[in-house]
Design a protein around this motif. Structure first.
Motif, PDB file in Angstrom:
ATOM      1  N   LEU A 220      17.196  -6.093  15.885  1.00  0.00           N
ATOM      2  CA  LEU A 220      18.090  -4.967  15.635  1.00  0.00           C
ATOM      3  C   LEU A 220      18.025  -4.543  14.176  1.00  0.00           C
ATOM      4  CD1 LEU A 220      20.260  -3.044  16.707  1.00  0.00           C
ATOM      5  CD2 LEU A 220      21.973  -4.795  16.163  1.00  0.00           C
ATOM      6  N   ARG A 221      18.004  -5.524  13.267  1.00  0.00           N
ATOM      7  CA  ARG A 221      17.905  -5.232  11.841  1.00  0.00           C
ATOM      8  C   ARG A 221      16.567  -4.544  11.527  1.00  0.00           C
ATOM      9  NH1 ARG A 221      18.099 -10.060  10.121  1.00  0.00           N
ATOM     10  NH2 ARG A 221      20.382 -10.248  10.113  1.00  0.00           N
ATOM     11  N   TYR A 222      15.524  -5.026  12.165  1.00  0.00           N
ATOM     12  CA  TYR A 222      14.186  -4.438  11.982  1.00  0.00           C
ATOM     13  C   TYR A 222      14.172  -2.983  12.459  1.00  0.00           C
ATOM     14  CZ  TYR A 222       9.109  -3.849  12.581  1.00  0.00           C
ATOM     15  OH  TYR A 222       7.816  -3.390  12.532  1.00  0.00           O
ATOM     16  N   PHE A 223      14.783  -2.733  13.617  1.00  0.00           N
ATOM     17  CA  PHE A 223      14.822  -1.380  14.183  1.00  0.00           C
ATOM     18  C   PHE A 223      15.637  -0.442  13.296  1.00  0.00           C
ATOM     19  CE2 PHE A 223      17.184   1.682  16.794  1.00  0.00           C
ATOM     20  CZ  PHE A 223      16.124   2.432  17.290  1.00  0.00           C
ATOM     21  N   LEU A 224      16.809  -0.901  12.841  1.00  0.00           N
ATOM     22  CA  LEU A 224      17.659  -0.061  11.997  1.00  0.00           C
ATOM     23  C   LEU A 224      16.983   0.261  10.670  1.00  0.00           C
ATOM     24  CD1 LEU A 224      21.191  -1.645  12.604  1.00  0.00           C
ATOM     25  CD2 LEU A 224      20.335   0.570  13.420  1.00  0.00           C
ATOM     26  N   PHE A 225      16.299  -0.736  10.103  1.00  0.00           N
ATOM     27  CA  PHE A 225      15.603  -0.517   8.825  1.00  0.00           C
ATOM     28  C   PHE A 225      14.563   0.590   8.968  1.00  0.00           C
ATOM     29  CE2 PHE A 225      11.833  -1.436   6.234  1.00  0.00           C
ATOM     30  CZ  PHE A 225      12.375  -1.323   4.954  1.00  0.00           C
ATOM     31  N   HIS A 226      13.723   0.496   9.992  1.00  0.00           N
ATOM     32  CA  HIS A 226      12.679   1.499  10.183  1.00  0.00           C
ATOM     33  C   HIS A 226      13.248   2.843  10.602  1.00  0.00           C
ATOM     34  CE1 HIS A 226      10.013  -2.015  10.055  1.00  0.00           C
ATOM     35  NE2 HIS A 226       9.043  -1.153   9.806  1.00  0.00           N
ATOM     36  N   LEU A 227      14.374   2.829  11.307  1.00  0.00           N
ATOM     37  CA  LEU A 227      15.012   4.090  11.674  1.00  0.00           C
ATOM     38  C   LEU A 227      15.530   4.826  10.440  1.00  0.00           C
ATOM     39  CD1 LEU A 227      16.022   5.924  13.991  1.00  0.00           C
ATOM     40  CD2 LEU A 227      18.166   4.625  13.947  1.00  0.00           C
ATOM     41  N   ILE A 228      16.162   4.095   9.527  1.00  0.00           N
ATOM     42  CA  ILE A 228      16.684   4.703   8.301  1.00  0.00           C
ATOM     43  C   ILE A 228      15.549   5.177   7.403  1.00  0.00           C
ATOM     44  CG2 ILE A 228      17.987   4.237   6.193  1.00  0.00           C
ATOM     45  CD1 ILE A 228      19.690   2.280   7.842  1.00  0.00           C
ATOM     46  N   VAL A 229      14.539   4.318   7.216  1.00  0.00           N
ATOM     47  CA  VAL A 229      13.402   4.690   6.371  1.00  0.00           C
ATOM     48  C   VAL A 229      12.660   5.885   6.954  1.00  0.00           C
ATOM     49  CG1 VAL A 229      11.157   3.925   5.509  1.00  0.00           C
ATOM     50  CG2 VAL A 229      13.119   2.385   5.404  1.00  0.00           C
TER      51      VAL A 229
ATOM     52  N   PHE B 186      14.690   9.068   6.314  1.00  0.00           N
ATOM     53  CA  PHE B 186      14.519   9.541   4.939  1.00  0.00           C
ATOM     54  C   PHE B 186      13.126  10.146   4.752  1.00  0.00           C
ATOM     55  CE2 PHE B 186      18.163   6.828   3.643  1.00  0.00           C
ATOM     56  CZ  PHE B 186      18.852   7.785   2.910  1.00  0.00           C
ATOM     57  N   GLY B 187      12.125   9.533   5.400  1.00  0.00           N
ATOM     58  CA  GLY B 187      10.765  10.063   5.297  1.00  0.00           C
ATOM     59  C   GLY B 187      10.662  11.476   5.850  1.00  0.00           C
ATOM     60  N   ILE B 188      11.268  11.695   7.017  1.00  0.00           N
ATOM     61  CA  ILE B 188      11.260  13.031   7.626  1.00  0.00           C
ATOM     62  C   ILE B 188      12.019  14.020   6.738  1.00  0.00           C
ATOM     63  CG2 ILE B 188      12.065  14.389   9.595  1.00  0.00           C
ATOM     64  CD1 ILE B 188      11.572  11.921  11.337  1.00  0.00           C
ATOM     65  N   LEU B 189      13.126  13.566   6.160  1.00  0.00           N
ATOM     66  CA  LEU B 189      13.919  14.434   5.284  1.00  0.00           C
ATOM     67  C   LEU B 189      13.113  14.857   4.061  1.00  0.00           C
ATOM     68  CD1 LEU B 189      16.759  15.653   4.824  1.00  0.00           C
ATOM     69  CD2 LEU B 189      17.318  13.588   3.507  1.00  0.00           C
ATOM     70  N   LEU B 190      12.366  13.905   3.484  1.00  0.00           N
ATOM     71  CA  LEU B 190      11.562  14.214   2.301  1.00  0.00           C
ATOM     72  C   LEU B 190      10.362  15.089   2.643  1.00  0.00           C
ATOM     73  CD1 LEU B 190      11.599  10.722   0.527  1.00  0.00           C
ATOM     74  CD2 LEU B 190      12.849  12.770  -0.161  1.00  0.00           C
ATOM     75  N   LEU B 191       9.830  14.918   3.857  1.00  0.00           N
ATOM     76  CA  LEU B 191       8.659  15.690   4.259  1.00  0.00           C
ATOM     77  C   LEU B 191       9.016  17.051   4.847  1.00  0.00           C
ATOM     78  CD1 LEU B 191       6.342  13.009   5.920  1.00  0.00           C
ATOM     79  CD2 LEU B 191       5.915  14.271   3.815  1.00  0.00           C
ATOM     80  N   TYR B 192      10.308  17.301   5.083  1.00  0.00           N
ATOM     81  CA  TYR B 192      10.710  18.559   5.718  1.00  0.00           C
ATOM     82  C   TYR B 192      10.212  19.799   4.963  1.00  0.00           C
ATOM     83  CZ  TYR B 192      13.500  22.336   7.637  1.00  0.00           C
ATOM     84  OH  TYR B 192      13.882  23.523   8.195  1.00  0.00           O
ATOM     85  N   PRO B 193      10.297  19.854   3.616  1.00  0.00           N
ATOM     86  CA  PRO B 193       9.775  21.052   2.929  1.00  0.00           C
ATOM     87  C   PRO B 193       8.298  21.299   3.203  1.00  0.00           C
ATOM     88  CG  PRO B 193      11.142  19.754   1.446  1.00  0.00           C
ATOM     89  CD  PRO B 193      10.934  18.921   2.673  1.00  0.00           C
ATOM     90  N   VAL B 194       7.505  20.213   3.274  1.00  0.00           N
ATOM     91  CA  VAL B 194       6.071  20.371   3.554  1.00  0.00           C
ATOM     92  C   VAL B 194       5.870  20.839   4.992  1.00  0.00           C
ATOM     93  CG1 VAL B 194       3.837  19.199   3.616  1.00  0.00           C
ATOM     94  CG2 VAL B 194       5.511  18.575   1.873  1.00  0.00           C
ATOM     95  N   ILE B 195       6.653  20.297   5.915  1.00  0.00           N
ATOM     96  CA  ILE B 195       6.564  20.715   7.324  1.00  0.00           C
ATOM     97  C   ILE B 195       6.943  22.183   7.450  1.00  0.00           C
ATOM     98  CG2 ILE B 195       7.506  20.356   9.635  1.00  0.00           C
ATOM     99  CD1 ILE B 195       7.961  17.407   8.843  1.00  0.00           C
ATOM    100  N   TRP B 196       8.018  22.574   6.751  1.00  0.00           N
ATOM    101  CA  TRP B 196       8.445  23.983   6.797  1.00  0.00           C
ATOM    102  C   TRP B 196       7.371  24.888   6.201  1.00  0.00           C
ATOM    103  CZ3 TRP B 196       9.385  27.720   3.066  1.00  0.00           C
ATOM    104  CH2 TRP B 196      10.062  28.863   3.512  1.00  0.00           C
ATOM    105  N   LEU B 197       6.744  24.432   5.102  1.00  0.00           N
ATOM    106  CA  LEU B 197       5.668  25.209   4.478  1.00  0.00           C
ATOM    107  C   LEU B 197       4.510  25.392   5.444  1.00  0.00           C
ATOM    108  CD1 LEU B 197       4.444  26.454   1.828  1.00  0.00           C
ATOM    109  CD2 LEU B 197       3.485  24.182   1.393  1.00  0.00           C
ATOM    110  N   LEU B 198       4.113  24.313   6.125  1.00  0.00           N
ATOM    111  CA  LEU B 198       2.996  24.372   7.070  1.00  0.00           C
ATOM    112  C   LEU B 198       3.293  25.341   8.208  1.00  0.00           C
ATOM    113  CD1 LEU B 198       0.302  23.327   8.215  1.00  0.00           C
ATOM    114  CD2 LEU B 198       1.576  21.445   9.261  1.00  0.00           C
ATOM    115  N   ILE B 199       4.481  25.231   8.802  1.00  0.00           N
ATOM    116  CA  ILE B 199       4.821  26.096   9.937  1.00  0.00           C
ATOM    117  C   ILE B 199       4.983  27.542   9.490  1.00  0.00           C
ATOM    118  CG2 ILE B 199       6.605  26.554  11.664  1.00  0.00           C
ATOM    119  CD1 ILE B 199       7.045  23.539  11.835  1.00  0.00           C
TER     120      ILE B 199
END
Length: 279
Positions: A6-15, A18-31
């Motif tokens: 459960l700890r492993y799953f939550l850690f990767h879910l949070i990370v 955050f990864g998707i949040l940081l990459l959102y501007p690049v994703i928006w730029l691409l689309i």
């Protein structure tokens, strides 16, 4: 076991979140690069292009002033190659001198070099421009490239720290075998500082590839523009800016940046972490 999973799953879910949040501007730029220019800022919340178009890439690659975007990429690659050669040669030589050679005022000159890191580029911008103007180097790569062959404080410091982690016994053994000082640098030091040299090359590539201020100061002819200048030309204060073409070419220019990072990220981490082991 269940708690650990459960700890492993939550850690990767949070990370991952955050990864998707940081990459959102690049994703928006691409689309957005596949949207019609007029709809890019009208449908900001929608990530689905309607209609889906490749025209932005076609228009962007056509460039301007009779020069395709490929010309600007070629100019930037030439700029990057000369900067890479200059930084790798000059910074490694200067770092070797500071780390291994004993000369009068070594500590003083090293301190001056470190202090120059805190000097903003805007302070030296005008004096440099005057000097290069008197030399007749305007509208050429010379003002941008030549300073690289005199070293860069950040990379010199990085390489000095790395060289200090190499045992001096290797130098002494090489000298006993008949190696000159330059031979020690070429045969012993250079092969062992490959991770730090790779870090220097990667950062030089990044800083040169997206450099806008330097080229804007010294380059006047459109056939000599770099990609950063070309992207800026898609914006206009007098007429409608071609946002679609600019976004499309921004994606094209990001491809080598992401490619270099994913291929050589191991060297970046290794070069920086090892350089900080010993002061």
């Amino acid at each position: 076991m269940l708690k650990s999973k459960l700890r492993y799953f939550l850690f990767h879910l949070i990370v991952g979140g955050f990864g998707i949040l940081l990459l959102y501007p690049v994703i928006w730029l691409l689309i957005s690069s596949f949207k019609v220019s007029e709809d890019i800022f009208v449908t900001v919340g929608s990530l689905i292009p309607s209609p889906f178009t490749f025209d932005n890439y076609t228009q962007g690659w056509e460039g301007f002033g009779g020069n395709s975007f490929g010309v600007f990429i070629k100019n930037t690659l030439i700029f990057v190659i000369f900067m890479l050669i200059g930084h790798l040669i000059s910074c490694s030589l200067i770092a070797f001198g500071f780390a291994r050679l004993k000369f009068f005022g070594r500590g003083f000159w090293f301190a001056i070099m470190i202090a120059s890191l805190m000097l903003p580029y805007e302070v030296v911008m005008i004096p440099q421009y005057v000097i290069f103007s008197k030399l007749g180097w305007l509208n050429s790569l010379a003002p941008l490239v030549v300073p690289a062959y005199f070293g860069h404080p950040f990379f010199i410091f990085l390489l000095v720290q790395f060289i200090r982690t190499i045992p001096r016994e290797l130098d002494e053994a090489a000298i006993i075998d008949g190696c000159s000082t330059f031979g020690v640098y070429r045969r012993i030091i250079l092969p062992l500082i490959t991770p730090a040299l790779a870090t220097t090359a990667i950062f030089t590539f990044y800083w040169t590839w997206d450099n806008l201020l330097g080229p804007v100061l010294y380059l006047n002819s459109p056939n000599k523009y770099t990609v950063s200048m070309a992207l800026n030309m898609f914006l206009s204060n007098d007429s409608v800016s071609n946002w679609g073409a600019m976004f499309a070419m921004s994606i094209v220019t990001l491809i080598p940046v992401f490619g270099i990072f994913f291929l050589f990220q191991r060297y970046v981490v290794e070069g920086i972490s090892t350089s900080g082991i010993k002061g």
